[in-house]
Design a protein around this motif. Structure first.
Motif, PDB file in Angstrom:
ATOM      1  N   LEU A  71       6.408 -24.506 -69.953  1.00 10.95           N
ATOM      2  CA  LEU A  71       7.258 -24.350 -70.626  1.00 10.95           C
ATOM      3  C   LEU A  71       7.347 -24.519 -72.208  1.00 10.95           C
ATOM      4  CD1 LEU A  71       9.379 -27.758 -68.048  1.00 10.95           C
ATOM      5  CD2 LEU A  71       9.705 -24.787 -68.424  1.00 10.95           C
ATOM      6  N   PRO A  72       8.653 -24.915 -73.225  1.00  6.67           N
ATOM      7  CA  PRO A  72       8.448 -24.127 -74.788  1.00  6.67           C
ATOM      8  C   PRO A  72       7.868 -25.405 -74.930  1.00  6.67           C
ATOM      9  CG  PRO A  72      10.440 -23.088 -73.743  1.00  6.67           C
ATOM     10  CD  PRO A  72       9.594 -23.875 -72.424  1.00  6.67           C
ATOM     11  N   HIS A  73       8.825 -27.157 -74.403  1.00  4.72           N
ATOM     12  CA  HIS A  73       8.782 -28.561 -74.274  1.00  4.72           C
ATOM     13  C   HIS A  73       6.532 -28.933 -74.590  1.00  4.72           C
ATOM     14  CE1 HIS A  73       9.066 -29.322 -70.375  1.00  4.72           C
ATOM     15  NE2 HIS A  73       8.272 -30.425 -71.128  1.00  4.72           N
ATOM     16  N   GLU A  74       6.446 -28.453 -73.809  1.00  8.87           N
ATOM     17  CA  GLU A  74       4.760 -29.227 -73.794  1.00  8.87           C
ATOM     18  C   GLU A  74       3.627 -28.218 -74.899  1.00  8.87           C
ATOM     19  OE1 GLU A  74       4.159 -27.419 -69.791  1.00  8.87           O
ATOM     20  OE2 GLU A  74       4.674 -29.531 -68.721  1.00  8.87           O
ATOM     21  N   ASN A  75       3.922 -26.920 -75.092  1.00  5.76           N
ATOM     22  CA  ASN A  75       3.116 -26.787 -76.204  1.00  5.76           C
ATOM     23  C   ASN A  75       1.858 -26.260 -75.903  1.00  5.76           C
ATOM     24  OD1 ASN A  75       3.361 -25.600 -79.332  1.00  5.76           O
ATOM     25  ND2 ASN A  75       2.672 -27.685 -79.814  1.00  5.76           N
ATOM     26  N   LYS A  76       1.860 -25.599 -75.152  1.00  7.42           N
ATOM     27  CA  LYS A  76       0.655 -25.026 -74.739  1.00  7.42           C
ATOM     28  C   LYS A  76       0.312 -24.038 -74.836  1.00  7.42           C
ATOM     29  CE  LYS A  76       0.070 -29.288 -71.200  1.00  7.42           C
ATOM     30  NZ  LYS A  76       0.200 -29.559 -69.822  1.00  7.42           N
ATOM     31  N   PRO A  77      -0.881 -23.597 -74.920  1.00  5.48           N
ATOM     32  CA  PRO A  77      -1.473 -22.158 -74.509  1.00  5.48           C
ATOM     33  C   PRO A  77      -1.519 -21.833 -73.472  1.00  5.48           C
ATOM     34  CG  PRO A  77      -3.177 -23.356 -75.020  1.00  5.48           C
ATOM     35  CD  PRO A  77      -2.774 -24.816 -75.181  1.00  5.48           C
ATOM     36  N   LEU A  78      -1.099 -19.739 -73.610  1.00  5.64           N
ATOM     37  CA  LEU A  78      -0.918 -19.299 -72.137  1.00  5.64           C
ATOM     38  C   LEU A  78      -2.330 -19.401 -71.535  1.00  5.64           C
ATOM     39  CD1 LEU A  78       0.096 -15.561 -73.314  1.00  5.64           C
ATOM     40  CD2 LEU A  78       1.794 -17.592 -72.022  1.00  5.64           C
ATOM     41  N   ALA A  79      -2.410 -19.726 -69.705  1.00  3.31           N
ATOM     42  CA  ALA A  79      -4.174 -19.930 -69.475  1.00  3.31           C
ATOM     43  C   ALA A  79      -4.018 -19.430 -68.594  1.00  3.31           C
ATOM     44  CB  ALA A  79      -3.875 -21.643 -68.913  1.00  3.31           C
ATOM     45  N   LEU A  80      -5.089 -18.502 -67.984  1.00  2.00           N
ATOM     46  CA  LEU A  80      -5.690 -17.688 -67.362  1.00  2.00           C
ATOM     47  C   LEU A  80      -5.959 -18.201 -66.082  1.00  2.00           C
ATOM     48  CD1 LEU A  80      -6.050 -14.567 -66.400  1.00  2.00           C
ATOM     49  CD2 LEU A  80      -8.561 -14.810 -67.266  1.00  2.00           C
ATOM     50  N   SER A  81      -5.354 -17.655 -65.089  1.00  3.19           N
ATOM     51  CA  SER A  81      -5.151 -18.896 -64.008  1.00  3.19           C
ATOM     52  C   SER A  81      -6.227 -18.492 -62.804  1.00  3.19           C
ATOM     53  CB  SER A  81      -3.827 -19.058 -62.957  1.00  3.19           C
ATOM     54  OG  SER A  81      -2.493 -20.176 -64.355  1.00  3.19           O
ATOM     55  N   SER A  82      -5.966 -17.957 -62.721  1.00  6.33           N
ATOM     56  CA  SER A  82      -6.827 -16.596 -62.254  1.00  6.33           C
ATOM     57  C   SER A  82      -6.893 -14.788 -61.976  1.00  6.33           C
ATOM     58  CB  SER A  82      -6.265 -16.584 -59.826  1.00  6.33           C
ATOM     59  OG  SER A  82      -6.939 -16.330 -59.457  1.00  6.33           O
ATOM     60  N   TYR A  83      -7.643 -14.479 -61.167  1.00  3.06           N
ATOM     61  CA  TYR A  83      -8.308 -12.836 -61.645  1.00  3.06           C
ATOM     62  C   TYR A  83      -8.216 -12.066 -60.847  1.00  3.06           C
ATOM     63  CZ  TYR A  83     -12.492 -14.009 -63.609  1.00  3.06           C
ATOM     64  OH  TYR A  83     -13.784 -14.138 -64.013  1.00  3.06           O
ATOM     65  N   GLN A  84      -8.622 -10.741 -60.460  1.00  2.00           N
ATOM     66  CA  GLN A  84      -9.074 -10.052 -59.175  1.00  2.00           C
ATOM     67  C   GLN A  84      -9.329  -8.757 -59.927  1.00  2.00           C
ATOM     68  OE1 GLN A  84      -5.740  -9.420 -56.577  1.00  2.00           O
ATOM     69  NE2 GLN A  84      -6.705 -11.319 -55.111  1.00  2.00           N
ATOM     70  N   THR A  85     -11.105  -8.789 -59.964  1.00  3.14           N
ATOM     71  CA  THR A  85     -11.617  -7.113 -60.261  1.00  3.14           C
ATOM     72  C   THR A  85     -11.139  -6.092 -59.347  1.00  3.14           C
ATOM     73  OG1 THR A  85     -14.123  -8.817 -59.885  1.00  3.14           O
ATOM     74  CG2 THR A  85     -12.331  -8.362 -62.366  1.00  3.14           C
ATOM     75  N   ASN A  86     -12.515  -5.198 -60.162  1.00  3.09           N
ATOM     76  CA  ASN A  86     -12.350  -3.867 -58.301  1.00  3.09           C
ATOM     77  C   ASN A  86     -10.648  -3.751 -57.946  1.00  3.09           C
ATOM     78  OD1 ASN A  86     -15.098  -3.843 -59.576  1.00  3.09           O
ATOM     79  ND2 ASN A  86     -15.210  -5.662 -58.369  1.00  3.09           N
ATOM     80  N   LYS A  87      -9.780  -3.134 -58.870  1.00  2.00           N
ATOM     81  CA  LYS A  87      -8.894  -2.816 -58.347  1.00  2.00           C
ATOM     82  C   LYS A  87      -8.791  -1.530 -58.443  1.00  2.00           C
ATOM     83  CE  LYS A  87      -6.763  -6.540 -56.163  1.00  2.00           C
ATOM     84  NZ  LYS A  87      -6.990  -6.309 -54.724  1.00  2.00           N
ATOM     85  N   ALA A  88      -7.543  -1.355 -57.852  1.00  2.00           N
ATOM     86  CA  ALA A  88      -7.589   0.158 -58.435  1.00  2.00           C
ATOM     87  C   ALA A  88      -6.278   0.363 -58.895  1.00  2.00           C
ATOM     88  CB  ALA A  88      -7.490   1.427 -56.630  1.00  2.00           C
TER      89      ALA A  88
END
Length: 96
Positions: A71-88
């Protein structure tokens, strides 16, 4: 949009590309991709917003990112929570 339900998949925008660029996947994977182009995304309103982004990283290879924007008032950077590789290209961009 219903709170908690992800939106339908839609074509990526310049804003989506900027979010993907800030996710720092290459640093996490310790790898440099020749291509890094956001092609589709979904979003989900939570206590902030989750972005599910399909990114093309090679001719026939894709990754799926889940990036959290607080949320804007938290003033935190974007965070990569999870990801999946080898997708088509045809792999559905689903909640993960």
């Amino acid at each position: 949009m219903m709170c908690g339900a992800p939106t339908a998949s839609q074509p990526a925008t310049a804003e989506t590309q900027a979010i993907a660029d800030q996710a720092q996947l290459e640093e996490r994977e310790n790898k440099t991709y020749a291509t890094f182009k956001a092609v589709a995304f979904r979003s989900q309103v939570v206590a902030g917003r989750n972005y599910f982004i399909k990114v093309q990283v090679d001719d026939d290879e894709f990754v799926h990112l889940r990036v959290f924007q607080s949320l804007p008032h938290e003033n935190k950077p974007l965070a990569l929570s999870s990801y999946q590789t080898n997708k088509a290209k045809h792999d559905e961009l689903a909640y993960f």
